[in-house]
Design a protein around this motif. Sequence first.
Motif, PDB file in Angstrom:
ATOM      1  N   SER A 223     -15.598 -28.763 -33.279  1.00 30.94           N
ATOM      2  CA  SER A 223     -15.827 -28.626 -31.839  1.00 30.94           C
ATOM      3  C   SER A 223     -15.178 -29.755 -31.043  1.00 30.94           C
ATOM      4  N   LYS A 224     -14.529 -30.698 -31.752  1.00 30.63           N
ATOM      5  CA  LYS A 224     -13.939 -31.858 -31.081  1.00 30.63           C
ATOM      6  C   LYS A 224     -12.682 -32.291 -31.836  1.00 30.63           C
ATOM      7  N   SER A 286     -19.197 -29.130 -28.007  1.00 31.18           N
ATOM      8  CA  SER A 286     -18.579 -28.296 -26.975  1.00 31.18           C
ATOM      9  C   SER A 286     -19.218 -26.912 -26.986  1.00 31.18           C
ATOM     10  N   SER A 290     -14.759 -23.211 -26.356  1.00 28.04           N
ATOM     11  CA  SER A 290     -14.128 -24.437 -25.877  1.00 28.04           C
ATOM     12  C   SER A 290     -14.168 -25.498 -26.967  1.00 28.04           C
ATOM     13  N   PHE A 292     -13.561 -29.746 -27.253  1.00 22.91           N
ATOM     14  CA  PHE A 292     -13.318 -30.998 -26.539  1.00 22.91           C
ATOM     15  C   PHE A 292     -12.262 -31.814 -27.276  1.00 22.91           C
TER      16      PHE A 292
END
Length: 352
Positions: A223-224, A286, A290, A292
């Motif tokens: 997620s990142k 996130s 999406s 991040f």
Amino acid sequence: MTLETKKTVFVELGRFLSQFSEDNSSKKETVLHNDLFFDDFIKLIKLSQSHNGWYTPEQVYFSIQSWAKALKRENLDIWLSGYKIDAVKPKNIALILAGNIPLVGFHDFLSVLITGHSVLVKTSSNDQHLLPFLAKYIIAVEPKFADKITFVEGKLENFDAVIATGSNNTARYFEYYFKDKPSIIRKSRNSIAVLNGTETKEQLSALGEDIFRYFGLGCRNVSKLFVPKDYTFDSFFEAIFEYQDVIHYEKYANNYDYNKAVFLMSNFKLLDNGFLTLKEDKSHASPISSVFYEFYDDIVDLQTRLKSEDEQIQCIVSNNLIENSIIYGETQNPQLWDYADNVDTITFLLTI
């Protein structure tokens, strides 16, 4: 039951699961109890999306195949070789399971039974059918498990220890409610990737698997992204284009439209390819659709920072840039000995 007997039962479960795939589910004559379970499991898989909109057949089959690969004799032998299990005094272990991805609580379920304890399972409302079905298959293979497995709908009672998984908010409730019991309380975690700009197209494409598998709902989903200063995302967007069909799934598309609108109304700068937004943000968590990202200056400084944030991170993906990181495309294929939150579940169960 001896440890070898229990291993044999779960190996048989793995053989049963190995028959089911999205492309071709094929019944094998040598698998036990197919006459009772094969057709009904096909029906359950097809119904899973009606029980939980995120449980598409593709995602359910992926989870089933992952467990089929894990539940092999050699994997069980490697996993359990360092433990003394046969001397365990059986106790009642309560499990409070999450439901973000299919069979997400199976490892805890397996760990409790393989160590000789009895399990009281409180399933998530989002995943109430798959695990009970597999439990019935296990009992059919070895009827002695019938006294070891209980699914609980109401209040959990008469247990000696608990393993509970939830959000950071529910974890605080669990910690208070179970303060007098031995416990593993799992909180929210996220996974990250560290890039340096030398990644191949194949590696970045595999990173797309880490991002989009289960629609990004798992704690092992990336997620990142951490990227070096002046990094451009052109190669990244080109490599993940093969995952574009995710936007045709209504629940994902609704999240994409909503989260993009929220970001734009807040005047955040976004990078967008039509099915995924990238937003510069210091948070690891996130929203769906999406990812991040954050720039870094020095990889050594980043390594130090990530160690300090260890309790927020489930796993790290990189091309050997970070110690103990996972290669691209493998976050959703953990081994039996890859414990959630790096907490050794077997050791916990052997010492309560």
